[in-house]
Motif scaffolding. Structure first.
Motif, PDB file in Angstrom:
ATOM      1  N   GLN A  62     -27.942  -9.960 -50.984  1.00 54.41           N
ATOM      2  CA  GLN A  62     -27.930 -11.197 -51.775  1.00 54.41           C
ATOM      3  C   GLN A  62     -26.500 -11.479 -52.202  1.00 54.41           C
ATOM      4  O   GLN A  62     -25.970 -10.800 -53.083  1.00 54.41           O
ATOM      5  N   TYR A  63     -25.884 -12.474 -51.589  1.00 53.58           N
ATOM      6  CA  TYR A  63     -24.549 -12.886 -51.995  1.00 53.58           C
ATOM      7  C   TYR A  63     -24.654 -13.718 -53.268  1.00 53.58           C
ATOM      8  O   TYR A  63     -25.723 -14.275 -53.557  1.00 53.58           O
ATOM      9  N   GLN A 105     -31.018 -12.214 -47.700  1.00 55.78           N
ATOM     10  CA  GLN A 105     -30.799 -12.253 -46.253  1.00 55.78           C
ATOM     11  C   GLN A 105     -31.111 -10.890 -45.655  1.00 55.78           C
ATOM     12  O   GLN A 105     -30.640  -9.866 -46.160  1.00 55.78           O
ATOM     13  N   ASN A 138     -25.235 -16.212 -55.996  1.00 54.60           N
ATOM     14  CA  ASN A 138     -25.888 -17.532 -56.045  1.00 54.60           C
ATOM     15  C   ASN A 138     -26.562 -17.917 -54.731  1.00 54.60           C
ATOM     16  O   ASN A 138     -26.695 -19.107 -54.422  1.00 54.60           O
ATOM     17  N   GLN A 139     -26.968 -16.924 -53.969  1.00 54.62           N
ATOM     18  CA  GLN A 139     -27.688 -17.206 -52.731  1.00 54.62           C
ATOM     19  C   GLN A 139     -29.006 -16.440 -52.689  1.00 54.62           C
ATOM     20  O   GLN A 139     -29.309 -15.648 -53.584  1.00 54.62           O
ATOM     21  N   SER A 194     -33.556 -26.598 -56.607  1.00 52.11           N
ATOM     22  CA  SER A 194     -32.749 -25.381 -56.716  1.00 52.11           C
ATOM     23  C   SER A 194     -32.773 -24.855 -58.144  1.00 52.11           C
ATOM     24  O   SER A 194     -32.697 -23.655 -58.368  1.00 52.11           O
ATOM     25  N   PRO A 231     -33.518 -19.936 -50.401  1.00 53.02           N
ATOM     26  CA  PRO A 231     -32.415 -19.688 -51.337  1.00 53.02           C
ATOM     27  C   PRO A 231     -32.867 -19.492 -52.773  1.00 53.02           C
ATOM     28  O   PRO A 231     -32.077 -19.087 -53.614  1.00 53.02           O
TER      29      PRO A 231
END
Lengths: 114, 112
Positions: free
Chosen positions: A38-39, A45, A41-42, B9, B105
């Protein structure tokens, strides 16, 4: 019930150094194993997965992990990290007798310094 | 490369209000999931959904929560009466018949 333990909450490392992020799990049934990144604010993945076969699995961005059944571990490694690898890394397991929901560890923050 | 999308978001709502979080999974995915991550805590499973019904749910997923896939593309999570403790990042996930899940996201829900 199964659980996932990531002992290191934060791992600081210098750029181009090797790194290992530890993950141990417990389960009474067979599981599949995953690492997610998790990068900032993302979302999550997928880095790599172990389902069966060779215990050494390779993923994206130069990461690899080794499944050790006797030690119930699935440690993540990279021989040389970059600044861009700074992120939160989550180990997760999925039971074979459920809806394949993921049970996550608490995460390890990898902080790569120049 | 196809992606999972989530809207909005960021959602800010008052305690007691209903919220609907939306997800558009990858088109050939068959199994769908919602997870949440309270700030500073681990990602927690909420519910899994397959063939238009819930296949598994966690203790967190009580009567205040519901999911549906109304039109074959959107996958929604509804919280009927939000509480302060519902504040979290909510992730939608999906998979084909293979076992790896792909996530959107996230939607950051803030209950005030």
């Amino acid at each position: 019930a199964q659980s996932v333990t990531q002992l290191d909450s934060q791992v600081p490392v210098f750029e181009e150094a090797p790194v290992e992020l530890r993950c141990n799990y417990s389960s009474s049934v067979s599981v599949y194993l995953f690492w997610y990144v998790q990068y900032p604010n993302q979302g999550l993945q997928l880095l790599l997965k172990y389902l069966s076969g060779s215990t050494l699995v390779k993923g994206i961005n130069g990461f690899e992990a080794e499944f050790n059944k006797s030690q119930t571990s699935f440690h993540l490694r990279k021989p040389s990290v970059h600044i861009s690898d700074t992120a939160e890394y989550f180990c997760a397991v999925s039971r074979l007798d459920s809806s394949y929901k993921l049970i996550f560890g608490s995460g390890t923050r990898l902080l790569v310094r120049p | 490369e196809p992606e999972v999308t989530q809207t909005p978001s960021h959602q800010v709502t008052q305690m007691g209000q209903e919220v609907i979080l939306r997800c558009v999974p990858i088109s050939n995915h068959l199994y769908f999931y919602w997870y949440r991550q309270i700030l500073g805590q681990k990602v927690e499973f909420l519910v899994s959904f397959y063939n238009n019904e819930i296949s598994e749910k966690s203790e967190i997923f009580d009567d205040q929560f519901s999911v549906e896939r109304p039109d074959g593309s959107n996958f929604t999570l509804k919280i009927r009466s939000t509480k302060l403790e519902d504040s979290a990042m909510y992730f939608c996930g999906g998979r084909q018949s293979s076992y790896e899940q792909y996530f959107g996201p996230g939607t950051r829900l803030t209950v005030t």
